[in-house]
Every structure is written in C-alpha cells, then in structure tokens.
Design a protein around this motif. Sequence first.
Motif, short mmCIF file in Angstrom:
data_model
loop_
_atom_site.label_atom_id
_atom_site.label_comp_id
_atom_site.label_asym_id
_atom_site.label_seq_id
_atom_site.Cartn_x
_atom_site.Cartn_y
_atom_site.Cartn_z
N LYS A 234 0.97 -1.28 -0.01
CA LYS A 234 -0.04 -0.05 -0.13
C LYS A 234 0.94 1.41 0.13
O LYS A 234 0.59 2.03 -0.74
CB LYS A 234 -0.97 0.03 1.16
CG LYS A 234 -2.22 0.56 1.18
CD LYS A 234 -3.00 0.49 2.16
CE LYS A 234 -2.82 1.04 3.73
NZ LYS A 234 -3.87 0.88 4.68
N THR A 235 1.97 1.24 0.75
CA THR A 235 2.75 2.45 0.97
C THR A 235 3.51 2.72 -0.44
O THR A 235 3.79 3.92 -0.63
CB THR A 235 3.80 2.23 2.04
OG1 THR A 235 2.93 1.83 3.12
CG2 THR A 235 4.50 3.54 2.34
N LEU A 236 4.03 1.62 -1.17
CA LEU A 236 4.62 1.72 -2.29
C LEU A 236 3.91 2.45 -3.42
O LEU A 236 4.48 2.91 -4.35
CB LEU A 236 5.29 0.36 -2.63
CG LEU A 236 6.51 -0.13 -1.86
CD1 LEU A 236 7.08 -1.35 -2.33
CD2 LEU A 236 7.29 0.83 -1.43
N GLU A 237 2.56 2.25 -3.30
CA GLU A 237 1.77 2.54 -4.51
C GLU A 237 2.10 4.12 -4.86
O GLU A 237 2.09 4.56 -5.99
CB GLU A 237 0.30 2.72 -3.98
CG GLU A 237 -0.24 1.28 -4.07
CD GLU A 237 -0.41 0.80 -5.63
OE1 GLU A 237 -0.96 1.60 -6.59
OE2 GLU A 237 -0.06 -0.43 -5.67
N ASN A 238 2.36 4.89 -3.82
CA ASN A 238 2.74 6.52 -4.13
C ASN A 238 3.91 6.55 -4.99
O ASN A 238 3.97 7.14 -6.06
CB ASN A 238 2.48 7.17 -2.78
CG ASN A 238 2.44 8.70 -3.20
OD1 ASN A 238 3.43 9.31 -3.30
ND2 ASN A 238 1.16 9.26 -3.28
N PRO A 239 5.16 6.24 -4.34
CA PRO A 239 6.31 6.45 -4.89
C PRO A 239 6.41 5.51 -6.46
O PRO A 239 6.87 6.20 -7.48
CB PRO A 239 7.42 5.69 -4.39
CG PRO A 239 6.75 4.74 -3.26
CD PRO A 239 5.34 5.58 -3.11
N VAL A 240 5.48 4.64 -6.63
CA VAL A 240 5.55 3.85 -7.88
C VAL A 240 4.85 4.69 -8.86
O VAL A 240 5.29 4.76 -9.92
CB VAL A 240 4.89 2.57 -7.48
CG1 VAL A 240 4.70 1.75 -9.08
CG2 VAL A 240 5.90 1.57 -7.02
N PRO B 173 -3.60 7.78 11.39
CA PRO B 173 -3.49 8.38 10.18
C PRO B 173 -3.22 7.76 8.97
O PRO B 173 -3.45 8.07 7.91
CB PRO B 173 -2.50 9.64 10.41
CG PRO B 173 -2.65 10.01 11.94
CD PRO B 173 -3.10 8.51 12.47
N TYR B 174 -2.34 6.54 9.20
CA TYR B 174 -2.13 5.72 8.16
C TYR B 174 -3.12 5.06 7.50
O TYR B 174 -3.21 4.77 6.28
CB TYR B 174 -1.20 4.59 8.68
CG TYR B 174 0.25 5.21 8.91
CD1 TYR B 174 1.10 5.71 7.76
CD2 TYR B 174 0.88 4.97 9.95
CE1 TYR B 174 2.50 6.10 8.01
CE2 TYR B 174 2.10 5.36 10.36
CZ TYR B 174 2.79 5.90 9.21
OH TYR B 174 4.28 6.40 9.77
N ASN B 175 -4.16 4.84 8.42
CA ASN B 175 -5.42 4.33 7.72
C ASN B 175 -6.40 5.39 7.13
O ASN B 175 -7.56 4.81 6.44
CB ASN B 175 -6.26 3.32 8.87
CG ASN B 175 -5.38 2.37 9.36
OD1 ASN B 175 -4.50 2.04 8.47
ND2 ASN B 175 -5.21 2.04 10.54
N MET B 176 -6.12 6.40 7.19
CA MET B 176 -6.97 7.68 6.75
C MET B 176 -6.57 8.21 5.40
O MET B 176 -6.91 9.30 5.52
CB MET B 176 -7.36 8.57 7.86
CG MET B 176 -7.86 7.73 9.21
SD MET B 176 -9.40 7.16 9.04
CE MET B 176 -10.48 8.43 9.64
N GLY B 177 -5.78 7.87 4.96
CA GLY B 177 -5.22 8.48 3.66
C GLY B 177 -3.78 9.18 3.85
O GLY B 177 -3.21 9.57 2.61
N PHE B 178 -3.21 9.00 4.82
CA PHE B 178 -1.73 9.64 4.93
C PHE B 178 -0.60 8.74 4.82
O PHE B 178 -0.75 7.88 5.33
CB PHE B 178 -1.67 10.46 6.24
CG PHE B 178 -2.93 11.48 6.46
CD1 PHE B 178 -2.39 12.72 5.98
CD2 PHE B 178 -3.74 11.25 7.17
CE1 PHE B 178 -3.22 13.87 5.94
CE2 PHE B 178 -4.67 12.50 7.11
CZ PHE B 178 -4.48 13.52 6.63
N LEU B 179 0.24 9.38 3.87
CA LEU B 179 1.62 8.51 3.89
C LEU B 179 2.54 8.62 4.98
O LEU B 179 3.21 7.70 5.35
CB LEU B 179 2.28 9.04 2.70
CG LEU B 179 1.71 8.50 1.26
CD1 LEU B 179 2.49 9.32 0.08
CD2 LEU B 179 2.23 6.99 1.10
#
Lengths: 510, 510
Positions: A234-240, B173-179
């Motif tokens: 989920k976290t990699l989605e943004n940089p990718v 916040p990780y679950n609420m759309g924040f990186l």
Amino acid sequence: MKIFLKLSSLIFLLTIAFNKNTHAQQKPNIIVFLVDDMGWQDTSLPFWDKVTPLNRRYHTPNMERLAKEGMKFTNAYAMPVCTPSRTSMLSGMNSARSRITNWTSPAFNNPTDNQDEQFEAPDWNYNGLSPMDNVPHTQYATTYPELLKEAGYFTVHIGKAHWGSAGTAGASPYNMGFLVNIGGHAAGHPQSYLPADNYGNQPGKASWQAVPDLEEYYGSSDFLTEALTKEAIKTLENPVKNKQPFYLNMSHYAVHDPLQADPRFYQKYIELGLDVQEAKYASLVEGMDKSLGDIMDYLKRKKIDQNTIIIFMSDNGGLSLTPPRGGKPHTQNLPLKSGKGSVNEGGIREPMIVKWPGTTKPSSIAHQYVIIEDFFPTILEMAGIKNYKTVQQVDGKSFVPVLKKPDYSDNNRTLYWHIPNKWTTNDGPGINYRSAIRKGDWKLIYNMRDRSTNLYNLKTDIGEENDLALKFPDKVKELTTLLGTWLRSCKANMPIIKASGKSAPLPDEN
Amino acid sequence: MKIFLKLSSLIFLLTIAFNKNTHAQQKPNIIVFLVDDMGWQDTSLPFWDKVTPLNRRYHTPNMERLAKEGMKFTNAYAMPVCTPSRTSMLSGMNSARSRITNWTSPAFNNPTDNQDEQFEAPDWNYNGLSPMDNVPHTQYATTYPELLKEAGYFTVHIGKAHWGSAGTAGASPYNMGFLVNIGGHAAGHPQSYLPADNYGNQPGKASWQAVPDLEEYYGSSDFLTEALTKEAIKTLENPVKNKQPFYLNMSHYAVHDPLQADPRFYQKYIELGLDVQEAKYASLVEGMDKSLGDIMDYLKRKKIDQNTIIIFMSDNGGLSLTPPRGGKPHTQNLPLKSGKGSVNEGGIREPMIVKWPGTTKPSSIAHQYVIIEDFFPTILEMAGIKNYKTVQQVDGKSFVPVLKKPDYSDNNRTLYWHIPNKWTTNDGPGINYRSAIRKGDWKLIYNMRDRSTNLYNLKTDIGEENDLALKFPDKVKELTTLLGTWLRSCKANMPIIKASGKSAPLPDEN
C-alpha cells in the motif's frame, strides 16, 4: 545551415527534457527484506554444498525463486543478536566499535545483561543507535536511509526496528531517515502475531511489544506477516505511481519468538510429523516466504521488477534454546553449531540472496564472505550516492564487486564479532562473553571467561567440531593478534572481572 | 517546407515533454493549518467589523500576513467540539449524519457523555470515523486525504488527529489516507507541551495523551508547537525536492488545554497585565502563529509559495470554562456568546483564512457563511479531482465559488449543528443537548431539555442577546421545520428521556 543548427539544438533540448523526466525512474528501487531470527538452514534453498534434512523440512519457494533470478551468498554473516545486527546495518559500523553489543531494552537506561558470578557487564551502549549526539549510552551515527532520503529516495520502514530504547530518537524510524514508518518502534518482537489479539493491543494487556499502526487489521484474518506485507505494498503505491525511487526496509517480525502458528501453513507441518513448536516455527518461515513472493509479484505487476534490487537477509542465526524451540538444544541449525547469541556459525551465518537486475547473473552463487555492516556502503553504491559524509567511521565494505563477479575472492579480509555481554542466563556453545575473527577459511573464537581460543577451518569443518588450535599455533597467534589489535583500535569494551574490578584482557594481552 | 514541418513537430514534442515533466508541479500543494480550540477573537486579525479588546490582546502577525495575501472569512463555522469537526472535515459529512456528535475517548468503546438526571446518552458513534465498514460505533467513510493520495499527492499528517478511539483503524492517520504520520493518534490533547517532560513520555507517568514520534526533541528547547513545525518542514523536503504535489494536515495540538506557557512569548503577556492562565493561553496562540509564519517562510524559500494553497482554520470555539481559562466564565469569545461545546457563536464561529495564489485576491474578505464539512469537496476541487467515489453521503459544499468571487452570496443555504450529548457536567449557554440552524442572517437554537427555541438575527445581534422567537413566530416555524426535517432525513439521534425511555422529540414534533 542555420536551420540545421536550430534542429540539433532542439534535439539536444528534447533529450535533456526527456532525461530530466525519466531521471527519477532510472535510480534503482532497493528493498532489504530482513527476517528476524531466521537460521541459515531454515529454508528449502540449500546454502551449503549439500541438501540437508532441514532444507527438506522447510518450504520457501519464493526464496528459491529469488535465488534463481539473482545471486546466493553462501558465506554471509550478521551479528549473533538482533540490535547489534540492525544497528550495524544502518550505520555501517561493526558492533565492537559502536559498543552496541547486545539487544536493547524497550525501556530507557535498562541494560539487558544477565547477572553473572564472574563478570560485571561492560559499559556498552544499551540505549542503541542515535541520530543525535550526546544521548547517554548511544552511538551517534548517520544512517544510510537518511542519505538515501536526502538523495530523493522515498524511504519506507515496515515492521520491526529495534535500534534504540523508547525515549531516544533512535527508537523512531522517523528520526532514522524514514519518511514512512509502520510498525517500527523500540521493541524487538511482537506481543502477538494474531489479529484476534490485535497484535497485543488489548486494554490492560498491552506490553511494550504490542505492534503499533495496524488497527485496520484488528480482528481480521491477517496474520502479522500478511498485514505488514499489505501495508508495504500500500505504501509503495505512491512512489511507484510518481516514478520516484524507493527504499523499502521490509523488516518482518517473523520468525522471532513468540512461536505462534501461522494458520495458513501450520497444519501441513504437523502432518509432516513435526512437533508442535517446530511446526509453528516452520509455519512462521513459510508465511515470511509468502510475503517475499507477494512483493516480487507486486513488482512484476507494476513492471518495476527490472529496476528493483532485492536483498534478502536475516539478522542473526536461528534460535537454538529449548523451549521455545523444539528438539535438542543447539541442534536447530545443523550442520552449523549452536544458534542465536553464539559466535559459532549457527549464530551468525545467514541466508542471503541479492537480485540486482542487469548486474547479478541468474542462479549465480558467491562464496566470498560478507557481513551485515557491508550493507551500508553497498546500498549507497547501488543508489549511485558518492562522497557522502557520516559522523561515524564505517567498517563495512561494499560487496558490489562480488555482485558483478560471483567468483570474486578476497581471503585476506578479516571479519569480527564481539559480544562481551551475557545474552542468556546459561552459557552455551559460543554463547556469552566471546569474540571471534574470520580470515580466509580460518576462524578463531576467544572465550573471555577462561581466555581459551578455538581454531577452526570452515572449508573442511563447517560444524566447528575439530579444534585445530593446538595443531596450528602460528595461525592462532596471527588471528589472536589481529583480533586483539582490532578490538583495541575500535576501543571495544570488555566485561569487568568482579574479583579484580579490572576489564577482562583482550585476546592478545598476556 | 519539409524541414519546417519537422521543426514544428519537434517543438510540439518538446512542449509535451516539458508539460509532462512539469505536470506534477502544476497541481497545487495544499496545506490545512488547523488550530485546536482557538476562538474567533483569539487573534490580532479582526474577523468582525470592529476591532475588539481581544483583538488587541493577542499577537498573531502571521495570520495578519496570511490575510493580506489571501481571503478572510468572517462567517466560517465548525462544530462545537473537536472530534465532530475533525471527522466532518475528513468525511464531508455533517456530524448529525455521521452520529459523531461528541469527542471520542482514546479508549475503545468508552462513550464520553457525562451523567444526567433527565437524559440517557443517545447511541452515537463514540468510536469515531472509520475507513472500514462494520466497526462498532463508527461511521464508515472515504476520506479526502485518501482520494488525494490516490491522485498522486504526498499526504502528510502532523500533530493532533483525534478521529477515532485506539484500536480502531480510524485512530491511525496511516489508515485515513496519509503517507506520513507524525504525532497523530487517538488522543485529543497533548499530555505536555514541554520537551523537558518528553511531551508526556515519562516512565510510569505516560498517559494516552503522551505525544508520539518526537523522541528527537526530548529534553531540547523545542516547545511542542515548534517541534511539530520542524517535523512538518522536514517531511516536506522530499516531495518538494521531487516536485510532487503535497497535502499537509498541519494539525497543531495548540491551543488546547493543558494551558502551559510557551516560554518564547509568555513573559510579554504577563507584562501586558494578563493573569497567569490567560498569559499562558496567549503564549500558546502566538507560538501557533509563529509556526504559520515559519511554514510560509519555508514555502517562499523553496519558491513554492505561488503554487501552495493555505487554509487556516480552528476546530471549534475558544474554551470558556474557568478554570482552566481565566476571567469570568463564557466571556472569552466576546462579542460572541459562550465558547467550546456551545451552539452559540462563541462555540462554532472560527477564524478562517484562505490563500490560493492566482485565485484569491489579496486582502479580500468573504462574508458568505461556510462550514467545516465544506473542506472536503473544496479541497478535492482545488486539487482538480473530479468524479470521485465515496461510501458516505457528503453534506459539504465547495466554497471555491466564494474564493473566486468574494462577494458571492447565498442566503438560502442552511447550516446545521446537532449535539444530543452532555459534553460537560453543567449546562452553560448553548451547551449540552442543543441543535441549531442558520439560514441567511437568522439563527435558531433548539434546547432538547425544555423544547424551547431561541431566534437571533446575527446581522444586528452577533452576541445572540436578543431572542426574537416571540416576535417572529413564522420565522421560528420555518426554521424549526427545516431543522426537524433535516435531522429526520439524516437519521440524527436524540438523547433518551429517562422518565419515558423514549427519544427526546425533534424540534418540529408536537
């Protein structure tokens, strides 16, 4: 002619524009897939020259797949326990120099040494690694994730950190160069792998080890290993999506104690005849392997597998204390001797695989010995980062030359281990108050208790069964001197002899 | 001719290449600078048509600067307490619809209602907002930071979250759309603003309110407000370097109780003659204002101020309970009546400023009334995100038309407040068990205790001193019907009358 000139200028500008646009994509993504407490033999991928019974016990198809696509290291080392390995990796320092020689307590100013009749604990850095100066009992260092972040990498930490005690800056991945942290803090193991336990976060029951940041998975069917994998993806989605190079510290809590069954794999191992504890352990291993596969699949799906480096590693040898492990004590890493906490091979030799598309050859094998502090310069070299500055002296050596040339060989290099602490209540093989050195095929172990030395030839005796110290006194002298000189040069600390109040002697002191 | 064609093709390609390259830069960065518990008058920037004694008391030069560069809203509203405001902002739902009508406890399943002789608490969503379905006592919603993240925004949360109870996904916040999340969790105020207290993180003393993630600042001279600002700027470095659009939720814990002196500003207010509590409060306000200035300076230094939207807002009115505030109760927001917790203007009217370079005119003033749930569609419109899907019904209305045209006017719009809870132990003006509606200059308040209504004309009576209910029965009927119909349409909950076991009647029920 004038028009022609303009044309070429435009082509030049166009090239620059496109280059600028694709520049970010060309830096390789880097993933360190770090397993906790996994032994060298806890895999169906053979790291020795023989397939062992343990290789037949464990099922790790994705490690096999990664090795097929990359390079397997048969002589990769870490420190005997977790915090020293993890902080050596982040700082590039050997733990003798950083004085982070044992695991750090989540509680501040709380040395984890066990009581001993012969020794007082040394004055080690029991609060861990720190990104700030002048924090009591910490080693100040510049981490490579910080340098990667400064160079534009999107740096992500998922899972276990365990670099420093709560209340120090080193406890938080945010202070160690990471833009994102999910699940990392001062604790060294999970309170629970189970979503039904909220990974430990239960009113009145939560300990230091309750895993943070995973509220979304409470009461779900996602075992901790799976939840962390989902968070990583989920976290990699943004940089990718933004074609930004990323560094992922995929740092699993698995396969550390508490040994809880990963329900997706447990039954199979029971049916294969393992005892309950060992079946639980094997299920943790296979759950971890599935995570590796899921991440590899993700990279492929996103078409970034050809620009992503994966480094697979464990932080120390497999636990060989029983319980919690099943079977006879110190047999869990055979053919290697002993396990976690030991300077014998069972405590320090690690399953390591590196895939660097375009650099490592598929199915290649490297026998050159490397060590966890080498990750620091290696990863920075992979990222093309040069002339960086660190506040600490880096001991690690880049293994990029090995990646480029699997038969690279340097038998003059010396590796060192130093654990002047009492990690566990009872000494075991190679466990508590030991130093060690490897040079070429030779390995020497120094026991601080009785000042004895053992010498082994790892080429012919990987199990360290035949002590050759009496047979090769010159080799003993050479290695003892090298070890002593080196420990002295990095101001390594030694335990205090209770009887005299003095430091235990270095290996080469009379 | 042929060459000419090629040239124009190249120019075309070049244009595309540059456009592609700068595309990410063209999406505006967006900062919501959210203050906690700051009243409409707690600033040297006048939001009324007169300069008041409170405007003279407080020093907020950076709010003045922001208003000079952007647009000031004189009729901006939030909910009377924090969780309802914060969850309305994130979800676009009015809190009557989300049933998050009071603040959420950090502890799971722990309604925060006070005991009452007349009423039982309604069955509200006391675990807050949730990004997942079927979490008990939560409202399931798609947040706008999630939609921004999906659209390529680098989403950062710094400071207070307070969207849901610990153990629910909404708490993180990780679950609420924040990186990135630094400092946000289930708690609604800081245990301590002081670095000497480690912001509350002290062995044996840490409560739910100990502020996480700031280990680097323990024992430093950085007051909480300053530490959070530094973390925000540090986190922005990466997206700024990579020319990635960012969304920053700069969500200060200031100026919420505990009222601790910000030592950089405290002495000045003592010298100006304020009592100790009010001097502490004023120092918290000015510390917050410095943070705004630091962030504005940063944007300018990085040359991104012309592509960054700043929205300044508070989450509810200033606290008017004494202690902790000094002075006479409920006078802290004059000329407005009452304070935090109240549906009177003192509890809901907010200092709001928006700077959108290229859209808002410098020093412009908008009198159109807007409300916190409007942030949801407004911010998505600012980011150019259209046709998004949400699982919830959005009540908010974009105020982009106001930003484009300061004299935009819609007097037919209706705004609603609904707090069927007992927020504090003693009722105060507009406090506990109230609903309210604003339409044009008219405002009607419904008191669930005795079913009475008050009618005010805010244009002539901002202090809500002259109840016009008897004088304008038709207006009362119109607004009562609108309020009742709307509460019914969103299935708003009401407190339970202990004597009968039935729900308290809606305003338009006989």
